[in-house]
Design an enzyme around this catalytic site. Structure first.
Site, PDB file in Angstrom:
ATOM      1  N   SER A  54      64.553  60.330  29.257  1.00 37.90           N
ATOM      2  CA  SER A  54      64.539  59.077  30.011  1.00 37.90           C
ATOM      3  C   SER A  54      64.681  57.872  29.079  1.00 37.90           C
ATOM      4  O   SER A  54      65.328  56.889  29.435  1.00 37.90           O
ATOM      5  CB  SER A  54      63.278  58.960  30.860  1.00 37.90           C
ATOM      6  OG  SER A  54      62.119  59.124  30.084  1.00 37.90           O
ATOM      7  N   GLU A  55      64.072  57.926  27.880  1.00 35.75           N
ATOM      8  CA  GLU A  55      64.243  56.848  26.907  1.00 35.75           C
ATOM      9  C   GLU A  55      64.209  57.369  25.473  1.00 35.75           C
ATOM     10  O   GLU A  55      63.576  58.388  25.178  1.00 35.75           O
ATOM     11  CB  GLU A  55      63.170  55.763  27.056  1.00 35.75           C
ATOM     12  CG  GLU A  55      63.432  54.754  28.163  1.00 35.75           C
ATOM     13  CD  GLU A  55      62.640  55.076  29.408  1.00 35.75           C
ATOM     14  OE1 GLU A  55      62.968  54.518  30.464  1.00 35.75           O
ATOM     15  OE2 GLU A  55      61.710  55.918  29.335  1.00 35.75           O
ATOM     16  N   THR A  56      64.879  56.604  24.615  1.00 43.01           N
ATOM     17  CA  THR A  56      64.856  56.796  23.159  1.00 43.01           C
ATOM     18  C   THR A  56      64.576  55.435  22.538  1.00 43.01           C
ATOM     19  O   THR A  56      65.113  54.421  22.996  1.00 43.01           O
ATOM     20  CB  THR A  56      66.206  57.340  22.658  1.00 43.01           C
ATOM     21  OG1 THR A  56      66.450  58.620  23.264  1.00 43.01           O
ATOM     22  CG2 THR A  56      66.233  57.477  21.152  1.00 43.01           C
ATOM     23  N   PHE A  74      66.203  52.315  24.717  1.00 41.35           N
ATOM     24  CA  PHE A  74      67.414  52.679  25.449  1.00 41.35           C
ATOM     25  C   PHE A  74      67.140  53.842  26.386  1.00 41.35           C
ATOM     26  O   PHE A  74      66.529  54.845  25.989  1.00 41.35           O
ATOM     27  CB  PHE A  74      68.533  53.089  24.485  1.00 41.35           C
ATOM     28  CG  PHE A  74      69.140  51.959  23.712  1.00 41.35           C
ATOM     29  CD1 PHE A  74      70.345  51.391  24.102  1.00 41.35           C
ATOM     30  CD2 PHE A  74      68.490  51.444  22.594  1.00 41.35           C
ATOM     31  CE1 PHE A  74      70.905  50.346  23.384  1.00 41.35           C
ATOM     32  CE2 PHE A  74      69.042  50.403  21.868  1.00 41.35           C
ATOM     33  CZ  PHE A  74      70.254  49.849  22.264  1.00 41.35           C
ATOM     34  N   HIS A  85      56.140  53.910  28.725  1.00 45.06           N
ATOM     35  CA  HIS A  85      55.897  55.112  27.923  1.00 45.06           C
ATOM     36  C   HIS A  85      56.584  55.014  26.560  1.00 45.06           C
ATOM     37  O   HIS A  85      56.039  55.494  25.554  1.00 45.06           O
ATOM     38  CB  HIS A  85      56.226  56.391  28.717  1.00 45.06           C
ATOM     39  CG  HIS A  85      57.479  57.103  28.375  1.00 45.06           C
ATOM     40  ND1 HIS A  85      58.696  56.776  28.929  1.00 45.06           N
ATOM     41  CD2 HIS A  85      57.709  58.166  27.545  1.00 45.06           C
ATOM     42  CE1 HIS A  85      59.619  57.591  28.455  1.00 45.06           C
ATOM     43  NE2 HIS A  85      59.057  58.448  27.617  1.00 45.06           N
TER      44      HIS A  85
END
Length: 286
Positions: A54-56, A74, A85
């Site tokens: 979902s995100e980096t 991102f 998170h």
């Protein structure tokens, strides 16, 4: 500073952290590149898409003298000024790599939304919820679309509000946690909207609310556990008297996760807390 290109990758320290769970692989995973110096936004977006999470996040030296580090966040398709998170997971990875906060017990993160405080809270980390940049009523046309996308009658949506603090969330209140858990969304009807759904558990339950968040078109159309949405929802629920000043949220249940988000209003601050666990540590070629 030279921009990194596909012709000049190098090994960079990397971690994958599970957030909002005390047990590995039961929360929401986050990829963290601990030294992103020289990486272009295009390279960051490309790798974030490749991780299929979902995100980096990408950690950089701060530009604000009051911050401990700067982070860029991102999803698989866009950059966020703030997300929850990723904030807790980035702080966990930074501390685990030997980061020393300038303020005792408090990490100060610089991101697109400004400075965000993160504190240790027992065995957990918690961030101070940023202010909402948009709140208030949702247009009836959007509510009708949301009801159709959730496969519910319009009357089942007891209330709704914009809850924007980075991602452009719309919060929707339903009658019960069971109704939230039973949703089987039509993502095509929700296209273009980011929708978080909240339902109370019965009085006396350990968990106060069940939450699910839907992002149609993303690599993961249902987010396992969502700090930014819960931060906005806490301002809405506590401010309207629907929730006490401290409560516990369950999220990710339908996905086989055991996400737990701890909400605590203290003075003017609302703290969004959760456990964080290192699952992968090593190097990544970028």
């Amino acid at each position: 500073m030279t921009t990194n290109t596909a012709d000049s990758p190098r090994l960079r320290p990397f971690a994958q952290v599970d957030v909002f769970s005390a047990a590995p692989y039961r929360g929401n995973p986050l990829a963290v590149v601990l030294d992103a110096a020289g990486l272009s936004a295009e390279a960051m977006q490309r790798f974030a898409n490749w991780t299929n999470l979902s995100e980096t996040t990408y950690l950089l030296p701060p530009t604000d003298p009051g911050a401990d580090y700067r982070v860029r966040i991102f999803s698989g398709s866009e950059e966020f000024p703030f997300a929850g998170h990723p904030t807790l997971g980035s702080a966990h990875a930074w501390l685990a790599a030997g980061g020393e906060p300038r303020q005792d017990g408090t990490v100060v993160q610089e991101c697109g939304a400004g400075l965000v405080r993160v504190k240790r809270e027992g065995g957990r980390l918690a961030f101070a919820a940023p202010p909402l940049t948009r709140s208030g009523p949702v247009a009836e046309a959007d509510l009708s679309r949301i009801a159709a996308g959730l496969r519910l009658d319009r009357e089942a949506l007891l209330d709704a509000s914009w809850l924007v603090n980075g991602p452009e969330w719309i919060g929707v209140l339903l009658d019960s946690a069971d109704l939230v858990l039973g949703l089987r969304p039509d993502y095509s009807a929700l296209a273009g909207l980011k929708v978080g759904v909240i339902g109370p558990h019965p009085a006396g339950s350990e968990v106060g609310f069940e939450v699910r968040t839907f992002i149609p078109g993303d690599a993961m159309p249902e987010d396992p556990v969502t700090g930014s949405f819960n931060a906005g929802a806490a301002r809405w629920l506590i401010g309207s008297g629907r929730a006490p000043v401290s409560y516990l949220v369950a999220q990710g249940t339908v996905l086989g996760r055991a996400g737990r988000v701890h909400i605590d209003a203290v003075g003017d601050d609302i703290w969004i807390g959760g456990n964080t666990v290192s699952c992968i540590e090593g190097m990544v070629l970028l």
